[in-house]
Motif scaffolding. Structure first.
Motif, short mmCIF file in Angstrom:
data_model
loop_
_atom_site.label_atom_id
_atom_site.label_comp_id
_atom_site.label_asym_id
_atom_site.label_seq_id
_atom_site.Cartn_x
_atom_site.Cartn_y
_atom_site.Cartn_z
N SER A 6 0.85 -1.18 0.00
CA SER A 6 0.00 0.00 0.00
C SER A 6 0.89 1.24 0.00
O SER A 6 1.98 1.25 0.57
N ALA A 8 1.25 5.68 0.16
CA ALA A 8 0.72 6.99 0.54
C ALA A 8 1.50 8.01 -0.27
O ALA A 8 2.73 8.03 -0.24
N ALA A 52 0.34 2.26 5.25
CA ALA A 52 1.12 2.48 4.03
C ALA A 52 2.54 1.95 4.22
O ALA A 52 3.24 2.35 5.14
#
Length: 182
Positions: A6, A8, A52
């Motif tokens: 993930s 950010a 993240a």
């Protein structure tokens, strides 16, 4: 087992917005914080950075030594690191001034401004964007014009390559080590 990382994406310019679209298009979870023309993924920084694994900062990443360029003003790098997952990888361009700060906090980081392949691709895109500006500003057709290209780094070379399509013959005057005397 979930293998997708993930992301950010924090601050920057319209390139960060495009990156977010690409990440989402590839199926990666990606949140946004203070990216131009993009709604924040959560009401605050910590919510945007939750889970993240990779934090993507702009290029250049910083204004000053420890503030990340972002829409509406800079975001302190310390605030980002405090809100990030402990083992998150920080990626940004031209991190030089913050490298000691990141090392002191034992943060893994990657400065993509040191990646020659990325820099060459960026130069090609910059040259491609410069040509319409040149054509718009010229008072006459490009064919037959004499053009002085100042600077012959990656971008200058890419501009010269792009211009070569308009001209059959090009002259290059290149002085690698020029000394100016006063």
């Amino acid at each position: 087992m979930h293998l997708k990382r993930s992301f950010a994406v924090i601050g920057g310019d319209l390139r960060q917005r495009c990156l977010l679209r690409q990440l989402h298009g590839l199926g990666f979870p990606a949140s946004a914080y203070r990216v131009p023309d993009t709604e924040n993924s959560a009401p605050d920084l910590s919510g945007c950075l939750q889970d993240a694994a990779i934090l993507i900062l702009p290029m250049p990443a910083l204004t000053g030594t420890e503030t990340v360029r972002a829409e509406g003003g800079g975001v302190p790098l310390a605030d980002i690191l405090d809100a990030a997952e402990p083992d998150a990888l920080v990626c940004g361009g031209m991190l030089g001034p913050a490298e000691a700060f990141l090392r002191a906090r034992d943060i893994s980081f990657f400065d993509y401004a040191k990646d020659e392949t990325l820099l060459l691709q960026n130069a090609e895109l910059t040259a491609e964007a410069a040509l319409p500006l040149l054509l718009e500003q010229l008072p006459c057709p490009l064919a037959g014009s004499r053009i002085l290209l100042c600077g012959f780094g990656r971008i200058g070379k890419a501009v010269l390559t792009a211009l070569a399509g308009f001209f059959g013959l090009m002259f290059l005057d290149y002085r690698a080590h020029m000394t100016v005397r006063r």
